[in-house]
Motif scaffolding. Structure first.
Motif, PDB file in Angstrom:
ATOM      1  N   ILE A  47       0.839  -1.204   0.000  1.00 41.74           N
ATOM      2  CA  ILE A  47       0.000   0.000   0.000  1.00 41.74           C
ATOM      3  C   ILE A  47       0.871   1.251   0.000  1.00 41.74           C
ATOM      4  O   ILE A  47       0.643   2.198  -0.759  1.00 41.74           O
ATOM      5  N   GLY A  48       1.881   1.259   0.864  1.00 42.61           N
ATOM      6  CA  GLY A  48       2.762   2.415   0.965  1.00 42.61           C
ATOM      7  C   GLY A  48       3.485   2.708  -0.342  1.00 42.61           C
ATOM      8  O   GLY A  48       3.535   3.861  -0.793  1.00 42.61           O
ATOM      9  N   MET A  49       4.043   1.672  -0.964  1.00 45.60           N
ATOM     10  CA  MET A  49       4.789   1.880  -2.202  1.00 45.60           C
ATOM     11  C   MET A  49       3.882   2.351  -3.332  1.00 45.60           C
ATOM     12  O   MET A  49       4.237   3.257  -4.096  1.00 45.60           O
ATOM     13  N   ILE A 102      12.062   5.925 -11.466  1.00 49.20           N
ATOM     14  CA  ILE A 102      13.190   5.245 -10.829  1.00 49.20           C
ATOM     15  C   ILE A 102      12.710   4.271  -9.757  1.00 49.20           C
ATOM     16  O   ILE A 102      13.374   3.271  -9.460  1.00 49.20           O
ATOM     17  N   MET A 103      11.551   4.547  -9.201  1.00 45.63           N
ATOM     18  CA  MET A 103      11.038   3.751  -8.086  1.00 45.63           C
ATOM     19  C   MET A 103      10.621   2.343  -8.517  1.00 45.63           C
ATOM     20  O   MET A 103      10.592   1.427  -7.686  1.00 45.63           O
ATOM     21  N   ILE A 104      10.301   2.150  -9.797  1.00 46.61           N
ATOM     22  CA  ILE A 104       9.755   0.868 -10.256  1.00 46.61           C
ATOM     23  C   ILE A 104      10.697  -0.305  -9.971  1.00 46.61           C
ATOM     24  O   ILE A 104      10.278  -1.307  -9.358  1.00 46.61           O
ATOM     25  N   PRO A 105      11.986  -0.265 -10.384  1.00 42.52           N
ATOM     26  CA  PRO A 105      12.858  -1.400 -10.063  1.00 42.52           C
ATOM     27  C   PRO A 105      13.057  -1.604  -8.566  1.00 42.52           C
ATOM     28  O   PRO A 105      13.218  -2.738  -8.105  1.00 42.52           O
ATOM     29  N   LEU A 106      13.022  -0.521  -7.790  1.00 44.96           N
ATOM     30  CA  LEU A 106      13.151  -0.650  -6.344  1.00 44.96           C
ATOM     31  C   LEU A 106      11.935  -1.348  -5.748  1.00 44.96           C
ATOM     32  O   LEU A 106      12.069  -2.193  -4.843  1.00 44.96           O
ATOM     33  N   MET A 107      10.748  -1.015  -6.247  1.00 45.79           N
ATOM     34  CA  MET A 107       9.534  -1.693  -5.797  1.00 45.79           C
ATOM     35  C   MET A 107       9.590  -3.190  -6.111  1.00 45.79           C
ATOM     36  O   MET A 107       9.223  -4.028  -5.274  1.00 45.79           O
ATOM     37  N   VAL A 108      10.048  -3.512  -7.309  1.00 43.58           N
ATOM     38  CA  VAL A 108      10.161  -4.925  -7.704  1.00 43.58           C
ATOM     39  C   VAL A 108      11.123  -5.652  -6.775  1.00 43.58           C
ATOM     40  O   VAL A 108      10.847  -6.786  -6.329  1.00 43.58           O
ATOM     41  N   LEU A 109      12.243  -5.015  -6.441  1.00 47.86           N
ATOM     42  CA  LEU A 109      13.220  -5.631  -5.541  1.00 47.86           C
ATOM     43  C   LEU A 109      12.613  -5.872  -4.160  1.00 47.86           C
ATOM     44  O   LEU A 109      12.803  -6.944  -3.565  1.00 47.86           O
ATOM     45  N   VAL A 110      11.892  -4.893  -3.642  1.00 39.75           N
ATOM     46  CA  VAL A 110      11.271  -5.042  -2.322  1.00 39.75           C
ATOM     47  C   VAL A 110      10.266  -6.189  -2.338  1.00 39.75           C
ATOM     48  O   VAL A 110      10.254  -7.048  -1.437  1.00 39.75           O
TER      49      VAL A 110
END
Length: 389
Positions: free
Chosen positions: A79-81, A170-178
C-alpha cells in the motif's frame, strides 16, 4: 551479537525500502520552477509541496501500524509503495497546482507508511548488533540516495518542472526488488507488559513526547543554517548548500557507524548523541566563517542520524507487543517536533530576551547539552543501583 538467517538479497530488498523513502528529494529542486510556472500562487503554498507530506506522515505512520496488525507487514508495504508512487508521478503527467497539492497528500500517505515500515521490517527480521547495523546502513543509503535524487531532480526540473515528478519512474525497479526480496515477518511471542489493547505502553507515550521536544530543538540547526549564512553575508547560497552537503556526508558516516557506536555506548548512546547535537549547534552559534560552519555541519550530521536510528529502537522496545505501532509513534513524534520547531522557538526567544537569526540556537544548544548530561547521570545512577542489588 546475533545474526539472522537472511541473505544479502533480502538485505538489499530491505535497504531498497529506505532508498524509496528518500525519493521525495526528486521534487524539492523543482519548487522554484513550479513557482515560476504558477506566478499567481502564493509562494507559501508552493513551499507546501515540500512540507505537506511531513504533516500527513504524522497521521499515516500510526495508520500503517494498524494495517500491519489487521493484515500483514507485506500488505502494508505494498500500500505504501503504490500510493507513494502514484502520488509522486501523477503531477508529471497532468494537472494544475491544486492537483499537485492533492497528489502530495496521497504521496504523504505513502511516505508515512514507508517511513514507519522500513524500521519495522528491520526490527522484525534482524536482532541485536545486526539490527543496529541495518538501521545504520539504512540511514547511509538514504543519505546517499537523497543526494543522487536531488541531482537527478535538479537536472530534470531544469528541462521542465513536470519532468522532476516523472523521475519517480526510478522507483519501479526498487519496488520490484522489495516485493521479490523482503519476506513477510512472522509475529514473535512477546513478553506480557501493562499495555493498551493496541500494544502501546506508557513508555511509548513518554518517549514520543520527549522525542518531539528533542526534535524541536535539534531541527533549529537544519531550518536556520542556510538563512544565517546568507542573510548575515558570511557566505553565498552555494556555500550554504555546501554546508548541507557536508551535513549529509556526516549523516552517511553516522549511519555507517551507528551499529558499532550503539554497541559500544549502549545506554549512553542517546545522551551522547544529544550532547553532540548540542555541540554542533554551539559551534554554529559562534561561527563567523564558512569553515566553522562546515565543521558544525559534519559533527551535527553524525549526531543527528545516529540519534534518528536510535529512536526506531526505542519505539520497538517500548511496545514489544506491537513494534510497528511503537515505531510509528516515534516517527510521528519526530515529524511533530520538526513541524512545531520554528513556532515553539519563535515564541520562546522574545520571552527569554533573545533576538536575531541565531536566537533559537541560544535555546537549543544549552538545552540539548543539559538534557544529555542529565540523562548520562541518570544512566550512571541506574547502573550503580543495579550493581548494588
Amino acid at each position: 551479537m546475533s545474526t539472522s538467517p537472511y541473505n544479502n538479497f533480502v538485505k538489499a530488498g530491505v535497504l531498497a525500502i529506505f532508498a524509496i523513502q528518500f525519493e521525495m528529494s526528486l521534487t524539492t529542486p523543482a519548487l522554484g520552477a513550479i513557482a515560476s510556472a504558477f506566478p499567481d500562487v502564493n509562494p507559501t503554498l508552493v513551499q507546501m509541496i515540500a512540507s505537506l507530506p511531513y504533516l500527513i506522515t504524522i497521521f499515516s505512520a500510526p495508520f500503517s501500524a494498524y494495517i500491519v496488525r489487521v493484515k500483514s507487514l507485506r500488505f502494508a508495504l505494498n500500500i505504501g509503495m503504490i500510493t507513494l508512487f502514484i502520488g509522486g508521478i501523477l503531477p508529471g503527467l497532468f494537472g494544475d497546482f491544486y492537483f499537485i497539492l492533492a497528489c502530495r497528500v496521497l504521496f504523504g500517505f505513502g511516505y508515512g507508511f514507508m517511513f514507519n515500515l522500513g524500521p519495522s521490517v528491520v526490527n522484525s527480521l534482524f536482532h541485536g548488533r545486526e539490527r543496529d547495523n541495518m538501521l545504520g546502513y539504512q540511514s547511509a543509503v538514504g543519505s546517499v540516495a537523497g543526494i543522487i535524487y536531488g541531482m537527478i531532480g535538479g537536472f530534470l526540473a531544469g528541462l521542465f518542472w513536470r519532468y522532476a515528478f516523472l523521475g519517480f519512474i526510478i522507483m519501479i525497479p526498487l519496488m520490484v526488488l522489495v516485493m521479490a526480496a523482503v519476506p513477510n515477518p512472522q509475529q514473535s511471542e512477546k513478553k506480557e507488559e501493562t499495555v493498551s489493547k493496541d500494544g502501546v505502553t506508557g513508555k511509548t507515550w513518554l518517549y514520543a513526547v520527549l522525542i518531539a521536544l528533542a526534535y524541536a530543538l535539534i531541527f533549529s540547526w537544519i531550518s536556520n543554517t542556510a538563512m544565517v549564512v546568507v542573510l548575515e553575508k558570511i557566505g553565498t547560497s552555494a556555500q550554504a548548500g555546501l554546508v548541507m552537503s557536508i551535513f549529509t556526508i556526516g549523516c552517511t558516516i553516522g549511519g555507517l557507524t551507528f551499529g558499532k557506536l550503539s554497541d559500544m555506548l549502549k545506554r549512553y548512546h542517546s545522551p551522547f548523541c544529544l550532547i553532540l547535537c548540542g555541540i554542533g549547534i554551539f559551534i554554529a552559534y559562534f561561527a563567523s566563517s564558512m569553515i566553522v560552519f562546515y565543521i558544525s555541519g559534519f559533527i551535527f550530521g553524525i549526531a543527528f542520524v545516529s540519534f534518528a536510528c536510535r529512536l526506531y529502537v526505542i519505539g520497538a522496545e517500548s511496545a514489544p507487543n506491537n513494534q510497528s505501532l511503537g515505531i510509528s509513534y516515534m516517527v510521528s513524534a519526530s515529524c511533530v517536533g520538526q513541524f512545531v520547531s520554528p513556532l515553539m522557538l519563535a515564541a520562546l526567544t522574545p520571552i527569554l530576551g533573545f533576538s536575531g537569526l541565531r536566537a533559537s540556537w541560544l535555546i537549543s544548544w544549552p538545552m540539548l547539552i543539559l538534557v544529555g548530561i542529565v540523562m548520562t547521570l541518570l544512566v550512571v545512577m541506574r547502573n550503580r543501583t543495579a550493581e548494588a542489588v
